[in-house]
Design an enzyme around this catalytic site. Structure first.
Site, PDB file in Angstrom:
ATOM      1  N   GLU A 240       0.893  -1.167   0.000  1.00  0.00           N
ATOM      2  CA  GLU A 240       0.000   0.000   0.000  1.00  0.00           C
ATOM      3  C   GLU A 240       0.927   1.212   0.000  1.00  0.00           C
ATOM      4  O   GLU A 240       1.537   1.521   1.024  1.00  0.00           O
ATOM      5  CB  GLU A 240      -0.864   0.005   1.263  1.00  0.00           C
ATOM      6  N   GLU A 374       4.105  12.994  -5.078  1.00  0.00           N
ATOM      7  CA  GLU A 374       3.401  13.045  -3.797  1.00  0.00           C
ATOM      8  C   GLU A 374       4.127  14.017  -2.872  1.00  0.00           C
ATOM      9  O   GLU A 374       5.297  13.834  -2.559  1.00  0.00           O
ATOM     10  CB  GLU A 374       3.388  11.643  -3.168  1.00  0.00           C
TER      11      GLU A 374
HETATM   12  P1  NAD Z   1       8.234   4.914   4.853  1.00  0.00           P
HETATM   13  O1  NAD Z   1       8.278   4.132   3.592  1.00  0.00           O
HETATM   14  O2  NAD Z   1       9.356   5.825   5.162  1.00  0.00           O
HETATM   15  O3  NAD Z   1       8.124   3.950   6.116  1.00  0.00           O
HETATM   16  C1  NAD Z   1       7.080   3.030   6.251  1.00  0.00           C
HETATM   17  C2  NAD Z   1       7.516   1.902   7.170  1.00  0.00           C
HETATM   18  O4  NAD Z   1       8.574   1.181   6.522  1.00  0.00           O
HETATM   19  C3  NAD Z   1       8.083   2.358   8.519  1.00  0.00           C
HETATM   20  O5  NAD Z   1       7.685   1.448   9.518  1.00  0.00           O
HETATM   21  C4  NAD Z   1       9.586   2.263   8.304  1.00  0.00           C
HETATM   22  O6  NAD Z   1      10.317   2.046   9.487  1.00  0.00           O
HETATM   23  C5  NAD Z   1       9.677   1.050   7.399  1.00  0.00           C
HETATM   24  N1  NAD Z   1      10.900   0.983   6.579  1.00  0.00           N
HETATM   25  C6  NAD Z   1      11.668   2.013   6.133  1.00  0.00           C
HETATM   26  N2  NAD Z   1      12.697   1.534   5.412  1.00  0.00           N
HETATM   27  C7  NAD Z   1      12.575   0.185   5.403  1.00  0.00           C
HETATM   28  C8  NAD Z   1      13.320  -0.863   4.804  1.00  0.00           C
HETATM   29  N3  NAD Z   1      14.422  -0.621   4.090  1.00  0.00           N
HETATM   30  N4  NAD Z   1      12.915  -2.136   4.978  1.00  0.00           N
HETATM   31  C9  NAD Z   1      11.787  -2.412   5.702  1.00  0.00           C
HETATM   32  N5  NAD Z   1      11.045  -1.446   6.291  1.00  0.00           N
HETATM   33  C10 NAD Z   1      11.422  -0.172   6.133  1.00  0.00           C
HETATM   34  O7  NAD Z   1       6.848   5.678   4.820  1.00  0.00           O
HETATM   35  P2  NAD Z   1       6.297   6.741   5.844  1.00  0.00           P
HETATM   36  O8  NAD Z   1       7.060   8.005   5.629  1.00  0.00           O
HETATM   37  O9  NAD Z   1       6.241   6.133   7.212  1.00  0.00           O
HETATM   38  O10 NAD Z   1       4.774   6.913   5.355  1.00  0.00           O
HETATM   39  C11 NAD Z   1       4.385   7.800   4.384  1.00  0.00           C
HETATM   40  C12 NAD Z   1       4.160   7.075   3.077  1.00  0.00           C
HETATM   41  O11 NAD Z   1       3.228   6.025   3.264  1.00  0.00           O
HETATM   42  C13 NAD Z   1       3.565   7.974   2.021  1.00  0.00           C
HETATM   43  O12 NAD Z   1       4.206   7.762   0.790  1.00  0.00           O
HETATM   44  C14 NAD Z   1       2.113   7.505   1.944  1.00  0.00           C
HETATM   45  O13 NAD Z   1       1.493   7.744   0.718  1.00  0.00           O
HETATM   46  C15 NAD Z   1       2.250   6.058   2.234  1.00  0.00           C
HETATM   47  N6  NAD Z   1       0.986   5.515   2.722  1.00  0.00           N
HETATM   48  C16 NAD Z   1       0.251   4.687   1.914  1.00  0.00           C
HETATM   49  C17 NAD Z   1      -0.976   4.193   2.342  1.00  0.00           C
HETATM   50  C18 NAD Z   1      -1.810   3.277   1.480  1.00  0.00           C
HETATM   51  O14 NAD Z   1      -2.667   2.607   2.022  1.00  0.00           O
HETATM   52  N7  NAD Z   1      -1.598   3.216   0.192  1.00  0.00           N
HETATM   53  C19 NAD Z   1      -1.448   4.538   3.597  1.00  0.00           C
HETATM   54  C20 NAD Z   1      -0.691   5.379   4.390  1.00  0.00           C
HETATM   55  C21 NAD Z   1       0.537   5.850   3.947  1.00  0.00           C
END
Ligand code: NAD
Length: 481
Positions: A240, A374
């Site tokens: 997602e 985004e």
């Molecule tokens: P992010 O990708 O930075 O982090 C998300 C999660 O992934 C966190 O728990 C983080 O610790 C983990 N993570 C980071 N690097 C990783 C790696 N190398 N391996 C495994 N896990 C890792 O995202 P964010 O900044 O927390 O959230 C914002 C983003 O999430 C935005 O792009 C938003 O659009 C997206 N989002 C999507 C949905 C959906 O349902 N489509 C819903 C909410 C947020």
């Protein structure tokens, strides 16, 4: 502390992650910086618990989900205060969306379990729906407990056990779920919690051979990395990811409602929502009229203290996020976009806290950076279109495909356009979100679906048990010519 095999345990290392209140710019707590060793312990605990949980009759799992939801409801106010302080979303909205909606999601999953075809026959074969195994759930900061409920609810309903790794920016609310699960009597090992950084605990979870599936919500960049790592052990993955969703107003639609609805969607949670309608596509012929409605409505949006009651907007989650969003605004204006309200300057009266002015920009170029990427902040990009075909082309003209909105004079017109949009969901004339319908994306918005029946089926795989003809009754026997 971490939660493994039904117990609160100390982490292997002594690193901690500080949690900040983005309105006060002050540290309000800390969580352990979980490591690969901790992930290994949690994965083993989840694996040990898997067979018993998978074989637990689904009505019992349903009952436990409902008990967890009830416990979450009871602690709703406390959880909302926690999320307000770690995320910065104002309390009233936080209580409804971030604290109580997760309980509704678990209840909806429990209800939908009645409609799953857990077993059915195809000829002489019995098809048994099996849980896919141990699930690693990785969640973002913007709707923290909500995203956790989307994953954990579907996985537990299916009979999977879970290792949860919440965002390091907003990890405190995850403890509310564990406490609710303990109160409900969820068996040890079925749900485990590891806090930590994505680069360490997150990657360890994705690499772990004892994890069968990864359910990831986050940015597209991280999603790519996760999919790459997961491919080594051929894990099932659901993604997602981000979005750049369009709201299209058609000629003849109620312009006031369309503007109000689009601004609400775009600025919700200070623009930190994956499904925000951040591009507003308006008929070029009506540009003057619509722009004057937008200026009035957007000018009314207020910033405020997240701890106070009201429907104002809070700060962004972090200084990094504020820097990123204001850079997008500055670059858009430098490359020819027009500012309608707001801007990159710090809002007056908000010297403390990561606040950004609610901003509206007009971009005549649908391919400009501000119209394609985004931003994840309170920034609405207005794009004029020539005719409906042009609007559909622009709406579908980003690599994302998460959500969309259509405002039309008649439902038929709205449906016709909705069918042409490449998005996982389309809201007609501001229709409310439905937590029983599937949610997910196309393209760079990811794959897989969450919520309701589809969200449970994401964690199920069919197993065929072929029955001997001798054991079948005459009526069931295949006809052999
Ligand atoms: P992010 O990708 O930075 O982090 C998300 C999660 O992934 C966190 O728990 C983080 O610790 C983990 N993570 C980071 N690097 C990783 C790696 N190398 N391996 C495994 N896990 C890792 O995202 P964010 O900044 O927390 O959230 C914002 C983003 O999430 C935005 O792009 C938003 O659009 C997206 N989002 C999507 C949905 C959906 O349902 N489509 C819903 C909410 C947020």
């Amino acid at each position: 502390m971490l939660y493994i095999a039904g117990r609160w345990v100390f982490p292997h290392g002594d690193g901690v992650i500080a949690v900040e209140n983005p309105a006060a710019e002050a540290v309000i707590g800390s969580v352990p910086q979980g490591s690969a060793v901790d992930v290994d312990r949690a994965a083993l605990a989840a694996r040990d618990a898997f067979l018993d949980w998978a074989r637990t009759p689904w009505p019992r799992r349903q009952e436990l989900l409902r008990s967890i939801a009830a416990a979450l409801r009871e602690s709703g106010e406390k959880t909302a205060r926690t999320i307000t302080s770690e995320l910065g979303m104002p309390f009233d909205a936080c209580l409804a969306v971030q604290a109580l909606e997760p309980a509704s999601i678990l209840e909806a999953y429990a209800d939908e379990m009645d409609g799953i075809a857990w077993e059915h026959d195809i000829g002489w074969s019995r098809i048994v729906m099996e849980p896919v195994g141990v699930v690693g759930a990785i969640t973002p900061w913007n709707y923290p407990l909500y995203q956790i409920a989307c994953k954990v609810g579907g996985a537990l309903a299916a009979g999977c056990t879970v290792v949860l790794k919440p965002s390091e920016l907003t990890p405190l609310n995850a403890y509310a779920l564990i406490e609710a699960a303990e109160k409900a009597g969820l068996p040890p090992g079925v749900l485990n919690l590891i806090t930590g950084h994505g680069s360490e605990a997150g990657e360890a979870l994705v690499r772990h051979p004892g994890i069968d599936a990864i359910s990831f919500t986050g940015s597209t960049v991280t999603g790519r990395r996760v999919a790459e790592l997961a491919s080594v052990t051929l894990k099932r993955v659901s993604m997602e990811l981000g979005g750049k969703s369009a709201s299209i107003v058609l000629e003849g639609a109620d312009l006031d409602r369309a503007v109000a609805g689009t601004i609400r969607s775009c600025f919700r949670n200070s623009g930190q929502s994956c499904s925000s309608h951040t591009r507003f596509l308006i008929p070029r012929r009506l540009e003057g009229r619509i722009m004057s409605i937008i200026s009035g409505r957007a000018g009314e949006v207020q910033l405020g203290d997240p701890a106070a009651h009201g429907n104002h907007l809070g700060p962004l989650v972090s200084g990094i996020q504020r820097e990123r969003v204001t850079r997008y605004i500055r670059e858009a204006l430098a490359s020819g976009a027009t500012l309608v309200v707001g801007g990159a300057d710090p809002p007056t009266g908000f010297e403390r806290g990561y606040y950004v002015q609610p901003t509206v920009i007009v971009s005549l170029d649908p391919n400009a950076q501000i119209a394609q990427e985004e931003v994840f902040g309170p920034v609405l990009c207005v794009i004029p279109y020539d005719d409906v075909a042009d609007a559909v082309r622009i709406a579908n003209g980003t690599p994302y495909g998460l959500s969309a909105g259509v405002w039309s004079a008649t439902p038929e017109e709205g449906f016709e356009v909705a069918r042409l949009l490449r998005a996982g969901e389309v809201q007609l004339n501001g229709a409310p979100f439905n937590i029983r319908s599937p949610f997910g994306g196309f393209g760079l918005s990811g794959y897989g679906r969450e919520l309701g029946r589809y969200g449970i089926e994401e964690f199920l795989a069919p197993k065929a048990i072929h029955q001997s003809f001798a054991d079948l009754s005459h009526a069931d026997s295949p006809v052999i010519a």
